[in-house]
Design an enzyme around this catalytic site. Structure first.
Site, mmCIF file in Angstrom:
data_model
loop_
_atom_site.group_PDB
_atom_site.id
_atom_site.type_symbol
_atom_site.label_atom_id
_atom_site.label_comp_id
_atom_site.label_asym_id
_atom_site.label_seq_id
_atom_site.Cartn_x
_atom_site.Cartn_y
_atom_site.Cartn_z
ATOM 1 N N CYS A 132 0.804 -1.221 0.000
ATOM 2 C CA CYS A 132 0.000 0.000 0.000
ATOM 3 C C CYS A 132 0.839 1.273 0.000
ATOM 4 O O CYS A 132 0.297 2.359 -0.171
ATOM 5 C CB CYS A 132 -0.939 -0.005 1.207
ATOM 6 S SG CYS A 132 -1.978 -1.475 1.288
ATOM 7 N N HIS A 145 -3.395 6.733 2.414
ATOM 8 C CA HIS A 145 -3.804 5.447 1.866
ATOM 9 C C HIS A 145 -5.214 5.138 2.332
ATOM 10 O O HIS A 145 -5.539 5.287 3.516
ATOM 11 C CB HIS A 145 -2.835 4.357 2.322
ATOM 12 C CG HIS A 145 -3.339 2.976 2.121
ATOM 13 N ND1 HIS A 145 -3.885 2.546 0.925
ATOM 14 C CD2 HIS A 145 -3.406 1.917 2.971
ATOM 15 C CE1 HIS A 145 -4.250 1.283 1.053
ATOM 16 N NE2 HIS A 145 -3.975 0.887 2.280
ATOM 17 N N ASN A 205 -10.251 -0.641 -0.210
ATOM 18 C CA ASN A 205 -8.788 -0.612 -0.122
ATOM 19 C C ASN A 205 -8.214 -1.201 -1.402
ATOM 20 O O ASN A 205 -8.318 -2.403 -1.648
ATOM 21 C CB ASN A 205 -8.342 -1.423 1.104
ATOM 22 C CG ASN A 205 -6.834 -1.436 1.287
ATOM 23 O OD1 ASN A 205 -6.073 -1.138 0.377
ATOM 24 N ND2 ASN A 205 -6.397 -1.815 2.478
#
Length: 334
Positions: free
Chosen positions: A122, A259, A290
């Site tokens: 990420c 993020h 996500n």
């Protein structure tokens, strides 16, 4: 001793254009609830996620990347032939070699650029952005295409109550090019390998060698509470370090693009950093989930497209995830 000629680079680098691609299929929480014992209210309260996008067979890692890249190139006002390097951050391209970046470079008509993949979870977009900045300043590439792309639906265990609702698919891309003024600040990045087990793939691909297939296909798993505590307490410190490195304070910010892992993490970071009310906070996680390396450029693209952020705004971006790895920097939006 022979003197080596220095590269003819540029004093600074900037993000010149941004593009994104979200798969056409929108998956609401109700679909997730078909395989786990939970509720829409529980998912929203724990993550903020209401929907996510899942890719079709045709929406491959390469196909989504090409779409996002085309938009970023057009937004930057350059041609594909001017792209001197292609950096792709992904953990969901399943071929060990060749790098998917080479296929993407060919499909966008970039000629013969440097092309390679990176695996930084990420934080991958931040890693790619930092590498691109270095290339432009050093002079090895005039314009660099940075792509974050994931098909995490391929690595999601739909029966895992802790992760089944989290992940989505998509691609985000930016063009990094020369600038006369600093538009990408110093990067604060690092890793904490002693915590690598907190986010991981359940099985390595070599379990399939000689017919040794596991009962379940490999998936991403995580220790939710440990990851949450690390992200909330440690990543806020990293974000502050990025502000300090750029020589600004939270009051100088226009936009915060963390993020898109979990809205509770985002809210906690906003509180810890004491961000003023005028700062726009990306909350793309609500409808995109996500998407790992793709989450920051996708959120950036949406903020600019909706007018919530504008060209020239000062933004703090921070990615963090599997490894555990992290990268944060301050940028000027294109």
């Amino acid at each position: 001793m022979t003197k080596i000629k220095a590269s003819q680079g540029h004093p600074y680098a900037r993000i010149m254009g941004v593009g994104g691609y979200r798969p056409t299929r929108v998956v609401p929480n109700e679909v997730i609830l078909e395989t786990i014992d939970s509720s829409d209210e529980w998912i929203r309260s724990r993550s903020g996620i209401a929907t996510r996008h899942w890719a079709s067979d045709e929406e491959t890692v390469a196909a989504m990347s090409v779409e996002a890249a085309g938009k970023a190139i057009a937004d930057a006002g350059i041609t594909p032939e001017q792209v001197g390097a292609v950096i792709v951050s992904t953990v969901s391209h399943f071929k060990q070699t060749p790098a998917i970046a080479t296929e993407i470079a060919d499909k966008i008509g970039a000629g013969k650029p440097a092309a390679f993949d990176i695996s930084a979870g990420c934080a991958g977009f931040g890693y790619g952005l930092t590498l691109a900045k270095g290339m432009v300043v050093e002079g090895s590439a005039e314009y660099v295409l940075v792509i974050g792309v994931e098909r995490l639906s391929d690595l999601t265990d739909l029966h895992d109550r802790a992760t089944a609702f989290l992940f989505g698919d998509g691609a985000g891309a930016v063009i990094v090019g020369p600038s006369k003024e600093p538009r990408i600040g110093p990067t604060v990045w690092g890793s904490e390998g002693d915590k690598a087990e907190t986010i991981k793939q359940t099985e390595a691909w070599d379990v399939y060698r000689n017919g040794g297939a596991p009962a379940k296909y490999p998936a991403i798993t995580q220790e939710g509470q440990a990851v949450f505590r690390w992200a909330v307490f440690e990543m806020a410190k990293v974000a502050q370090q990025a502000l300090d490195a750029a020589g600004i304070t939270a009051d100088d910010l226009d936009v915060f693009i963390p993020h898109q892992a979990n809205e509770r993490i985002i809210d906690s970071m906003v509180k810890t950093l004491k961000l003023p009310e005028h700062v726009t906070v990306a909350r793309d996680v609500r409808t995109t989930g996500n998407t790992s390396a793709a989450s920051i450029p996708l959120a950036m693209e949406r903020l600019l497209a909706t007018g919530e952020a504008k060209s020239g705004d000062t933004a703090l971006v921070i990615g963090f995830g599997a490894g555990l790895v992290y990268a944060a920097t301050v940028v000027t939006l294109p």
